[in-house]
Each structure stands twice: as C-alpha cells, then as structure tokens.
Design an enzyme around this catalytic site. Structure first.
Site, PDB file in Angstrom:
ATOM      1  N   CYS A 112      -3.214  -2.084   2.437  1.00 50.04           N
ATOM      2  CA  CYS A 112      -3.501  -3.525   2.359  1.00 50.04           C
ATOM      3  C   CYS A 112      -3.860  -4.128   3.714  1.00 50.04           C
ATOM      4  O   CYS A 112      -4.354  -5.253   3.780  1.00 50.04           O
ATOM      5  CB  CYS A 112      -2.317  -4.263   1.742  1.00 50.04           C
ATOM      6  SG  CYS A 112      -1.841  -3.594   0.151  1.00 50.04           S
ATOM      7  N   HIS A 258      -2.198 -11.784   3.522  1.00 47.80           N
ATOM      8  CA  HIS A 258      -2.403 -10.787   2.467  1.00 47.80           C
ATOM      9  C   HIS A 258      -1.749 -11.323   1.196  1.00 47.80           C
ATOM     10  O   HIS A 258      -0.602 -11.772   1.210  1.00 47.80           O
ATOM     11  CB  HIS A 258      -1.780  -9.457   2.902  1.00 47.80           C
ATOM     12  CG  HIS A 258      -1.728  -8.452   1.811  1.00 47.80           C
ATOM     13  ND1 HIS A 258      -2.782  -8.261   0.944  1.00 47.80           N
ATOM     14  CD2 HIS A 258      -0.752  -7.585   1.418  1.00 47.80           C
ATOM     15  CE1 HIS A 258      -2.455  -7.321   0.076  1.00 47.80           C
ATOM     16  NE2 HIS A 258      -1.238  -6.897   0.335  1.00 47.80           N
ATOM     17  N   ASN A 288      -2.475  -8.588  -6.267  1.00 53.84           N
ATOM     18  CA  ASN A 288      -2.652  -7.952  -4.965  1.00 53.84           C
ATOM     19  C   ASN A 288      -3.821  -6.968  -5.055  1.00 53.84           C
ATOM     20  O   ASN A 288      -3.720  -5.939  -5.704  1.00 53.84           O
ATOM     21  CB  ASN A 288      -1.347  -7.227  -4.604  1.00 53.84           C
ATOM     22  CG  ASN A 288      -1.422  -6.496  -3.279  1.00 53.84           C
ATOM     23  OD1 ASN A 288      -2.493  -6.349  -2.690  1.00 53.84           O
ATOM     24  ND2 ASN A 288      -0.271  -6.016  -2.810  1.00 53.84           N
TER      25      ASN A 288
HETATM   26  N1  COA Z   1       9.422  -7.311 -15.493  1.00 60.94           N
HETATM   27  C1  COA Z   1      10.714  -7.458 -15.793  1.00 60.94           C
HETATM   28  N2  COA Z   1      11.703  -6.882 -15.085  1.00 60.94           N
HETATM   29  C2  COA Z   1      11.338  -6.149 -14.005  1.00 60.94           C
HETATM   30  C3  COA Z   1       9.996  -5.961 -13.622  1.00 60.94           C
HETATM   31  C4  COA Z   1       9.018  -6.575 -14.415  1.00 60.94           C
HETATM   32  N3  COA Z   1       7.706  -6.476 -14.161  1.00 60.94           N
HETATM   33  N4  COA Z   1       9.967  -5.191 -12.529  1.00 60.94           N
HETATM   34  C5  COA Z   1      11.230  -4.901 -12.214  1.00 60.94           C
HETATM   35  N5  COA Z   1      12.068  -5.464 -13.110  1.00 60.94           N
HETATM   36  C6  COA Z   1      13.509  -5.413 -13.170  1.00 60.94           C
HETATM   37  C7  COA Z   1      14.074  -4.177 -12.522  1.00 60.94           C
HETATM   38  O1  COA Z   1      14.023  -3.074 -13.397  1.00 60.94           O
HETATM   39  C8  COA Z   1      15.480  -4.626 -12.222  1.00 60.94           C
HETATM   40  O2  COA Z   1      16.233  -4.518 -13.402  1.00 60.94           O
HETATM   41  P1  COA Z   1      17.753  -3.961 -13.341  1.00 60.94           P
HETATM   42  O3  COA Z   1      18.471  -4.936 -12.450  1.00 60.94           O
HETATM   43  O4  COA Z   1      18.143  -3.999 -14.759  1.00 60.94           O
HETATM   44  O5  COA Z   1      17.637  -2.598 -12.739  1.00 60.94           O
HETATM   45  C9  COA Z   1      15.330  -6.108 -11.901  1.00 60.94           C
HETATM   46  O6  COA Z   1      14.056  -6.495 -12.452  1.00 60.94           O
HETATM   47  C10 COA Z   1      15.344  -6.399 -10.437  1.00 60.94           C
HETATM   48  O7  COA Z   1      14.454  -5.482  -9.817  1.00 60.94           O
HETATM   49  P2  COA Z   1      14.182  -5.552  -8.298  1.00 60.94           P
HETATM   50  O8  COA Z   1      13.272  -4.437  -7.906  1.00 60.94           O
HETATM   51  O9  COA Z   1      15.482  -5.705  -7.574  1.00 60.94           O
HETATM   52  O10 COA Z   1      13.395  -6.922  -8.254  1.00 60.94           O
HETATM   53  P3  COA Z   1      12.960  -7.746  -6.997  1.00 60.94           P
HETATM   54  O11 COA Z   1      13.575  -9.086  -7.064  1.00 60.94           O
HETATM   55  O12 COA Z   1      13.084  -6.964  -5.716  1.00 60.94           O
HETATM   56  O13 COA Z   1      11.401  -7.923  -7.283  1.00 60.94           O
HETATM   57  C11 COA Z   1       9.326  -7.010  -6.589  1.00 60.94           C
HETATM   58  C12 COA Z   1      10.582  -6.799  -7.376  1.00 60.94           C
HETATM   59  C13 COA Z   1       8.443  -5.782  -6.703  1.00 60.94           C
HETATM   60  C14 COA Z   1       8.581  -8.219  -7.159  1.00 60.94           C
HETATM   61  C15 COA Z   1       9.700  -7.291  -5.099  1.00 60.94           C
HETATM   62  O14 COA Z   1      10.558  -6.289  -4.633  1.00 60.94           O
HETATM   63  C16 COA Z   1       8.497  -7.350  -4.207  1.00 60.94           C
HETATM   64  O15 COA Z   1       7.662  -8.207  -4.330  1.00 60.94           O
HETATM   65  N6  COA Z   1       8.393  -6.432  -3.226  1.00 60.94           N
HETATM   66  C17 COA Z   1       7.242  -6.376  -2.359  1.00 60.94           C
HETATM   67  C18 COA Z   1       6.126  -5.738  -3.095  1.00 60.94           C
HETATM   68  C19 COA Z   1       4.803  -5.860  -2.397  1.00 60.94           C
HETATM   69  O16 COA Z   1       4.447  -6.897  -1.917  1.00 60.94           O
HETATM   70  N7  COA Z   1       4.071  -4.769  -2.382  1.00 60.94           N
HETATM   71  C20 COA Z   1       2.763  -4.680  -1.872  1.00 60.94           C
HETATM   72  C21 COA Z   1       2.797  -4.527  -0.424  1.00 60.94           C
HETATM   73  S1  COA Z   1       1.180  -4.416   0.221  1.00 60.94           S
END
Ligand code: COA
Length: 333
Positions: A112, A258, A288
C-alpha cells in the site's frame, strides 16, 4: 536546481460495485460491523480486467490531464501487489497498451506504500537529469488474491488504479519525501507466491512424500498488529515530512492518507490534533485499493477542483513489508 512537479492525474475504477450486503451473503458479516470498524460501505471489483488493463486506463487519463503524449514519457513505474505475471513487469504491459515506446519500465513491490515509493523513485530519476517525464501508477486487482472465506480481510479491499505524471522543471513541486521499511513485520500482511517445493516433479516425491503443503497465496493479515503499526507510522511520517520541508501543520492544505480504515485516520487526526477537514477520505466508496488508494484520491480531488496552485498537499501511506512513506507536494498545476 531541477524541481519535480505533478502535472497530471488519472484514475480508473472497475464498474462493478460490491456492497457490504452482498459480501454478507458470502461470509458471516454485516454492513453495520464493516462500517463501524472500517468506514467502508462498498468497493469496486474487477469482472475480468487485469491489473495492466486498469493501470493503462488510469495512465491514459493522467496523460490527457497532463497534456502529454505517450511517446513523451521516459519512465513508467507501476506499484502493485497484484501484478498480471511474475514476469514481465506490469509496467511493460502497460507500456505496450498505451504506446509509450520511449519509456523505461519496471514494477515496484511496496504494497500500500507503493505509489509513494514510486513517486519518490521517479523524483530521483528526474532530479538526476537523465529523464524528463515519468508516469507513476498504483494499480491493484486485489479481488484475485483475497480469501473470500476470511471475513477479517475480504471486506477491507477493493480493485482500482490511479496514476500521476511527474515532470522535471523549474517550478517547485515535490518539497519533501520520506520512506521506511521494517522486514521484521514481513509476516503480518502477506500473500505467498507459488510454493517452491510443489512444482518440480523430480523432487516433489522426494521432498514431500505424500504430504501436501503450501499453496499459491491468498492475502493474510494480522489486523490488530497492522492497526498498531499504521497509527504509529502515520504520525511519524507526517511529522518527518513537515520537519524536512520546514513547514508546520497549519501550512498544509490537504492530507491524503492511505485509504485503509477510517479508524486509523481518526486516530491520527486526534493524536496530532489536526483539523479533520484537511483529510481527504473516499474509502467509503472504494475500500482499500492498496497501491491505487492515494493516486485515486489525488485524482478525485483534482477532478473536483479541490487542488489549487500553491497549495501544500501531504500524501502518507503504509502497508505490507512493512513499508511506509510520504510525499509533500506544492501543487503547481
Ligand atoms: N464481520 C463480522 N465480524 C468480524 C469481521 C467481519 N468482517 N471480521 C472480524 N470479525 C470478528 C472477529 O472474528 C472477532 O470475533 P471473535 O471476538 O468472536 O473472535 C471480532 O470480530 C473482533 O475481531 P478483531 O480482529 O479483534 O477486530 P478489530 O476490532 O481489530 O477489527 C480490523 C478488525 C481488520 C478491522 C482491524 O484490525 C483493522 O482495521 N486493522 C488494520 C487493517 C488494515 O488497515 N490493513 C491494511 C493495511 S495496508
């Protein structure tokens, strides 16, 4: 002293819109979860166009905006994590499509952060004096490497391409750049290439026996770790660029971050106490698009007439690698 200006922008988004509701029919998720955790409402998905196809469309648009012909381009850099092929470079395929027969072409892999890396590399060539005009493209068809069973990643990404034409001249343009990498985090956001041990019929049995291992990859991400990394480098990169250009935040007209996650952007706004209005956000429409994200946003702003001569525009990105970077530009068009 040679200066480097952005003189044209272009973008292309595949027509097919994929909504959160549609994804919720494939994996267990819902619109409310996706919007509240990421800010994303929908994204565009390729229905058959490859990365070079959408990159070329963005390139044509940028050339038109710059009022240059393809033959006037000396350098094409395509930043992509989703190339058409291992070889040739997607940039060479784009060169052929657009007819930029005088260009030197190569791809860069910086996920990215790729467009920012590409811009900063092009800047060096142009400042060096050996080239005059460069085309920097960020283009992705991420839908082809997403694991559509993994709700933690497939909701986040989209396909799209953006491009910028940069030119060596006398007027001030790029004021500062900054880049960084940290390979210790290389496992946090990755997509494997073809596994080395599978393809060789002579050694396959000897090495693997009956074991089946590895697969050509899907995108894998440790979301929480990436989040922590992202907010840290966003803040650091903005501060570094201001320091290098000897400007303060009040001198900046727009920040183009980004477009990964609204929460990452909001966190940065709070942490640095920056006026929210300075940040341009379009991730609600496209998700993204990795290397495409910043140049698509830049082009959208250009088309809307938001960019005016003399404004200071700060672009900042981060991604797999780990990589991060930024470019501070005085808009000179
Ligand atoms: N829909 C519903 N539930 C979801 C889900 C979705 N699309 N994706 C994950 N979950 C669930 C998980 O399974 C987890 O459930 P559990 O507690 O029963 O295990 C719960 O939601 C929390 O997951 P978690 O990974 O802790 O969520 P989060 O608050 O960290 O959010 C992201 C997840 C991916 C949105 C967040 O971590 C994020 O934005 N990270 C950066 C990603 C990014 O920008 N990447 C690109 C970089 S260039």
């Amino acid at each position: 002293m040679v200066e480097v200006q952005i003189i044209g922008t272009g973008s292309y988004l595949p027509e097919r819109v994929l909504t959160n509701e549609e994804i919720s029919k494939v994996v267990e998720t819902d619109d409310e979860w996706i919007r509240s955790r990421t800010g994303i409402g929908e994204r565009r998905i390729s229905t058959g166009e490859n990365t070079s196809d959408i990159a070329a469309k963005a390139a044509f648009a940028a050339l038109e905006n710059a009022d240059l012909t393809p033959e006037e381009i000396d350098l094409i850099i395509v930043a992509t994590a989703t190339p058409d092929c291992y070889t040739p470079a997607t940039a060479c395929i784009v060169q052929n499509i657009i007819g930029a027969k005088n260009a030197v072409c190569f791809d860069i892999s910086a996920a990215c952060s790729g467009f920012i890396y590409g811009l900063n590399i092009a800047e060096q060539f142009l400042r060096g004096g050996s080239m005059k005009n460069a085309l920097v493209i960020g283009a992705e068809t991420l839908s082809k490497i997403l694991d559509w069973n993994d709700r933690g990643t497939c909701v986040l990404f989209g396909d799209g391409a953006g491009a910028a034409v940069v030119k060596a001249g006398k007027e001030k343009g790029i004021l500062a750049n900054h880049m960084g990498s940290d390979g210790r985090g290389s496992n946090l956001l990755k997509c494997n290439a073809a596994p080395v041990e599978i393809n060789n019929p002579i050694l396959r049995k000897e090495v693997l026996g009956d074991r089946v291992t590895g697969s050509t990859g899907y995108l894998f991400m440790e979301g929480k770790e990436i989040f922590k990394f992202a907010v840290k480098v966003m803040e650091e990169t903005i501060e570094k660029l201001l320091e290098k250009a000897k400007l303060n935040i009040d001198d900046i007209d727009y920040i183009i971050p980004h477009q990964a996650n609204l929460r990452i952007i909001d966190y940065t706004i709070k942490k640095l106490n920056i006026d929210k209005e300075k940040f341009y956000v379009n991730l609600q429409n496209y998700g993204n698009t990795s290397g495409g994200s910043i140049p698509i946003a830049l082009d959208e702003m250009n088309k809307k007439g938001l960019l005016r001569k003399g404004q200071n525009i700060l672009m900042v990105g981060f991604g797999g690698g780990l990589t991060w970077g930024g470019t501070l530009v005085k808009w000179s068009k």
